[in-house]
Design a protein around this motif. Structure first.
Motif, PDB file in Angstrom:
ATOM      1  N   THR A  47       4.841 -29.268  -7.089  1.00  0.00           N
ATOM      2  CA  THR A  47       6.106 -29.080  -7.793  1.00  0.00           C
ATOM      3  C   THR A  47       6.019 -29.430  -9.270  1.00  0.00           C
ATOM      4  O   THR A  47       6.469 -28.673 -10.133  1.00  0.00           O
ATOM      5  N   ARG A  59       6.653 -27.346 -12.742  1.00  0.00           N
ATOM      6  CA  ARG A  59       7.694 -27.802 -13.656  1.00  0.00           C
ATOM      7  C   ARG A  59       7.162 -28.002 -15.071  1.00  0.00           C
ATOM      8  O   ARG A  59       7.813 -27.635 -16.050  1.00  0.00           O
ATOM      9  N   GLU A 104       6.846 -24.830 -16.799  1.00  0.00           N
ATOM     10  CA  GLU A 104       8.162 -24.316 -17.180  1.00  0.00           C
ATOM     11  C   GLU A 104       8.641 -24.943 -18.487  1.00  0.00           C
ATOM     12  O   GLU A 104       9.047 -24.245 -19.413  1.00  0.00           O
ATOM     13  N   SER A 148       3.635 -19.745 -16.268  1.00  0.00           N
ATOM     14  CA  SER A 148       4.910 -19.883 -15.578  1.00  0.00           C
ATOM     15  C   SER A 148       5.702 -18.582 -15.678  1.00  0.00           C
ATOM     16  O   SER A 148       5.703 -17.925 -16.721  1.00  0.00           O
ATOM     17  N   ASP A 201      13.265 -35.321 -18.311  1.00  0.00           N
ATOM     18  CA  ASP A 201      13.556 -34.226 -17.394  1.00  0.00           C
ATOM     19  C   ASP A 201      14.658 -34.684 -16.448  1.00  0.00           C
ATOM     20  O   ASP A 201      14.411 -35.463 -15.524  1.00  0.00           O
ATOM     21  N   ASP A 216      16.180 -33.056 -14.279  1.00  0.00           N
ATOM     22  CA  ASP A 216      16.055 -32.464 -12.951  1.00  0.00           C
ATOM     23  C   ASP A 216      15.061 -33.251 -12.099  1.00  0.00           C
ATOM     24  O   ASP A 216      15.350 -33.631 -10.958  1.00  0.00           O
ATOM     25  N   LYS A 217      13.886 -33.537 -12.652  1.00  0.00           N
ATOM     26  CA  LYS A 217      12.833 -34.237 -11.905  1.00  0.00           C
ATOM     27  C   LYS A 217      12.817 -35.745 -12.161  1.00  0.00           C
ATOM     28  O   LYS A 217      12.033 -36.464 -11.543  1.00  0.00           O
TER      29      LYS A 217
END
Length: 236
Positions: free
Chosen positions: A59, A63, A66, A73, A158, A160-161
């Motif tokens: 993952t 990421r 990205e 990506s 980040d 999100d992560k």
């Protein structure tokens, strides 16, 4: 013409021919090489920007490509590219980001502690408010910016992560670190990023490099310029 003159004439003529051949040989050689190199048809080699099967399902590898706007990506993060920019430069589409200020440093302390930076950056030297920029959908990169009397700090998180991806600190209290300490920190940082599943990380000149993941991360500590910087790059 006597035999001696005829023989001398043949020798002179032969010498001239040999000299002409010697002089012309480089031109003939390079003409032939140019023909094979440029004028003949060559099959085009297929260039692939696909990640290795060993890492493409990890993952955080996906990421990182990205957020770095990588050619490995298929999609990029809409908010902020992790460029090594000057302090307090706002990067991104203004319609998709919001700019806010805060006095609460709990989040920053959490970020720096989790990533192993608390001992390098004296956060207590920053007084007053700080600013942060984030995407409106809260799925991109949050960019924090702090300014003290003689210190500046920028980091990109980040959201999100929940990982620290970029950091730049400038101040007179930049702590010195030897090669062994930086190496140990880099190993822990790779684990923190959930990238230890990538098996080919190699440490070289204060950078951790993975050819399989096409990624490298480095920690720069410059005591002369009073700068500490964490950054990521794409490698071929």
């Amino acid at each position: 013409m006597c035999k001696a003159d005829k023989k001398r004439y043949i020798v002179i003529l032969g010498t001239i021919v040999v000299l002409c051949i010697v002089i012309m040989m480089p031109h003939i050689y390079f003409s032939i090489m140019d023909y094979y190199a440029y004028e003949r048809e060559h099959k085009m080699e297929k260039i692939s920007f696909e990640l290795s099967s060993d890492v493409k399902d990890i993952t955080m590898v996906q990421r990182m490509h990205e957020v770095l706007n990588s050619y490995y990506s298929v999609q990029n993060v809409e908010n902020t590219a992790l460029l090594q920019a000057d302090f307090f430069e706002i990067i991104g589409d203004e319609d998709n980001v919001s700019f806010e200020v805060s006095y609460d440093t709990k989040m920053l302390k959490f970020i720096l502690k989790e990533a192993g930076f608390m001992k390098y950056i004296p956060l207590k030297n920053f007084k007053g408010f700080y600013s942060f920029i984030k995407s409106k959908n809260n799925k991109g990169i949050v960019q924090y910016q702090l300014k003290g009397n003689k210190e500046r700090l920028e980091l990109r998180w980040d959201s999100d992560k929940q990982k620290l991806l970029y950091l730049k600190y400038r101040g007179k209290n930049v702590k010195q670190a030897d090669e062994r300490e930086i190496y140990e920190w880099q190993k822990k940082y790779i684990e923190y990023m959930n990238l230890s599943l990538v098996e080919d990380w190699v440490y070289n000149n204060r950078r951790m490099i993975s050819k399989k993941a096409h990624l490298s991360t480095g920690l720069r500590i410059d005591n002369q310029k009073n700068v500490l910087e964490l950054s990521w790059d794409i490698i071929d």
